[in-house]
Every structure is written in structure tokens, then in C-alpha cells.
Design an enzyme around this catalytic site. Structure first.
Site, PDB file in Angstrom:
ATOM      1  N   HIS A  23       0.838  -1.207   0.000  1.00 46.76           N
ATOM      2  CA  HIS A  23       0.000   0.000   0.000  1.00 46.76           C
ATOM      3  C   HIS A  23       0.863   1.243   0.000  1.00 46.76           C
ATOM      4  O   HIS A  23       1.985   1.249   0.502  1.00 46.76           O
ATOM      5  CB  HIS A  23      -0.947   0.012   1.200  1.00 46.76           C
ATOM      6  CG  HIS A  23      -0.279  -0.196   2.521  1.00 46.76           C
ATOM      7  ND1 HIS A  23       0.080  -1.444   2.983  1.00 46.76           N
ATOM      8  CD2 HIS A  23       0.124   0.677   3.474  1.00 46.76           C
ATOM      9  CE1 HIS A  23       0.658  -1.327   4.165  1.00 46.76           C
ATOM     10  NE2 HIS A  23       0.708  -0.055   4.485  1.00 46.76           N
ATOM     11  N   LEU A  24       0.293   2.303  -0.545  1.00 40.33           N
ATOM     12  CA  LEU A  24       0.894   3.624  -0.480  1.00 40.33           C
ATOM     13  C   LEU A  24       0.041   4.468   0.447  1.00 40.33           C
ATOM     14  O   LEU A  24      -1.191   4.376   0.427  1.00 40.33           O
ATOM     15  CB  LEU A  24       0.927   4.275  -1.864  1.00 40.33           C
ATOM     16  CG  LEU A  24       1.697   3.541  -2.958  1.00 40.33           C
ATOM     17  CD1 LEU A  24       1.537   4.281  -4.284  1.00 40.33           C
ATOM     18  CD2 LEU A  24       3.173   3.439  -2.602  1.00 40.33           C
ATOM     19  N   HIS A  25       0.726   5.289   1.245  1.00 42.79           N
ATOM     20  CA  HIS A  25       0.027   6.300   2.046  1.00 42.79           C
ATOM     21  C   HIS A  25       0.045   7.594   1.234  1.00 42.79           C
ATOM     22  O   HIS A  25       1.128   8.066   0.849  1.00 42.79           O
ATOM     23  CB  HIS A  25       0.761   6.552   3.362  1.00 42.79           C
ATOM     24  CG  HIS A  25       0.806   5.360   4.281  1.00 42.79           C
ATOM     25  ND1 HIS A  25      -0.009   5.223   5.378  1.00 42.79           N
ATOM     26  CD2 HIS A  25       1.590   4.246   4.255  1.00 42.79           C
ATOM     27  CE1 HIS A  25       0.258   4.081   6.000  1.00 42.79           C
ATOM     28  NE2 HIS A  25       1.236   3.462   5.343  1.00 42.79           N
TER      29      HIS A  25
HETATM   30  P1  AMP Z   1       1.648   0.379   7.417  1.00 41.04           P
HETATM   31  O1  AMP Z   1       2.162   0.626   8.807  1.00 41.04           O
HETATM   32  O2  AMP Z   1       2.392   1.113   6.356  1.00 41.04           O
HETATM   33  O3  AMP Z   1       1.468  -1.096   7.124  1.00 41.04           O
HETATM   34  O4  AMP Z   1       0.204   1.034   7.383  1.00 41.04           O
HETATM   35  C1  AMP Z   1      -0.953   0.378   7.747  1.00 41.04           C
HETATM   36  C2  AMP Z   1      -2.003   1.444   7.865  1.00 41.04           C
HETATM   37  O5  AMP Z   1      -3.272   0.815   7.799  1.00 41.04           O
HETATM   38  C3  AMP Z   1      -1.982   2.238   9.178  1.00 41.04           C
HETATM   39  O6  AMP Z   1      -1.806   3.627   8.878  1.00 41.04           O
HETATM   40  C4  AMP Z   1      -3.345   1.941   9.806  1.00 41.04           C
HETATM   41  O7  AMP Z   1      -3.892   3.060  10.458  1.00 41.04           O
HETATM   42  C5  AMP Z   1      -4.164   1.520   8.610  1.00 41.04           C
HETATM   43  N1  AMP Z   1      -5.271   0.612   8.884  1.00 41.04           N
HETATM   44  C6  AMP Z   1      -5.249  -0.527   9.619  1.00 41.04           C
HETATM   45  N2  AMP Z   1      -6.449  -1.123   9.601  1.00 41.04           N
HETATM   46  C7  AMP Z   1      -7.257  -0.346   8.820  1.00 41.04           C
HETATM   47  C8  AMP Z   1      -8.623  -0.428   8.408  1.00 41.04           C
HETATM   48  N3  AMP Z   1      -9.416  -1.435   8.796  1.00 41.04           N
HETATM   49  N4  AMP Z   1      -9.114   0.543   7.626  1.00 41.04           N
HETATM   50  C9  AMP Z   1      -8.332   1.567   7.234  1.00 41.04           C
HETATM   51  N5  AMP Z   1      -7.035   1.700   7.567  1.00 41.04           N
HETATM   52  C10 AMP Z   1      -6.508   0.759   8.367  1.00 41.04           C
END
Ligand code: AMP
Length: 111
Positions: free
Chosen positions: A104-106
Site C-alpha cells: 500500500h501507499l500512504h
Molecule cells: P503500514 O504501517 O504502512 O502497514 O500502514 C498500515 C495502515 O493501515 C496504518 O496507517 C493503519 O492506520 C491503517 N489501517 C489498519 N487497519 C485499517 C482499516 N481497517 N481501515 C483503514 N485503515 C486501516
């Protein structure tokens, strides 16, 4: 590491758990981060199963990679961010801060 079909983003893609969808086309799915770090904090995921950015870069074919970025451009235009500032970030691996093992991308913006 093997792609885990039960990761939370795979479940979101299958509509097994809810999300706040922002954009979807053939290549990407995009939704609000549940714990936003900035005013706009959106996650962008490929519809195909890649574990992280390197898995995507190494294993997605060139057509898919280019369509992925074309779709991101559409999303940026839809959000009216073209003339504003934003960041795109990707965490790779546990030690890189990755928590969900579907690439995923933020997309982050305070504008
Ligand atoms: P990463 O640390 O790059 O793997 O980012 C994972 C991201 O997913 C975090 O910013 C979380 O806040 C987000 N996240 C986790 N569960 C959910 C969900 N059910 N819906 C939306 N975002 C989520």
C-alpha cells in the site's frame, strides 16, 4: 514470506470488512486510513496481491505497474490535489514500519 489472503486489506478488497472508499478502478482501490496522520490520509492498494513495494516492483508486469500509477494520477486529480502539496509513502517490512502485508501507499496531505 507468502502473501496472506487473510490480511486486513485483502478483506477490505473482498468487502468482508467495511472501509471509507475514496476511489476504485480496475487496478487500484483506495480508502481512508482508519488512524489518519494528516488532514488527508488515504491508502492506495493494488487489486492484485503483492506483499510490499518490492514484491510489486519485482513481480507485477510492466503494464500493471504503469496502469497502477495512471490510476493514482486519476485519484490525485479527483481529490483536487494536483496544485496542492502531498506526500506518497510506502513502508516496507516490519523494520520499515509495515503493519499490513498487502502493498500500500500512504497518500498524505495537510492542504
Ligand atoms: P503500514 O504501517 O504502512 O502497514 O500502514 C498500515 C495502515 O493501515 C496504518 O496507517 C493503519 O492506520 C491503517 N489501517 C489498519 N487497519 C485499517 C482499516 N481497517 N481501515 C483503514 N485503515 C486501516
Amino acid at each position: 514470506m507468502i502473501y496472506d489472503n487473510e490480511n486486513i486489506f485483502a478483506k477490505i478488497l473482498r468487502s468482508e470488512i467495511p472501509c471509507e472508499k475514496i476511489f476504485e478502478d480496475e487496478y487500484i482501490f483506495s480508502f481512508k486510513d482508519i488512524n489518519p496522520k494528516t488532514k488527508i490520509h488515504i491508502l492506495i492498494i493494488p487489486k492484485k496481491p503483492y506483499i510490499d513495494i518490492l514484491d510489486f516492483l519485482e513481480n507485477a508486469d510492466a503494464d500493471y505497474q504503469s496502469n497502477f500509477w495512471i490510476s493514482i494520477n486519476k485519484l490525485v486529480l479527483q481529490l483536487d490535489l494536483k496544485n496542492k502539496g502531498f506526500q506518497i509513502k510506502s513502508n516496507k517490512g516490519k523494520e520499515g514500519g509495515q503493519e499490513v502485508f498487502h502493498f500500500h501507499l500512504h497518500l498524505l496531505s495537510d492542504s
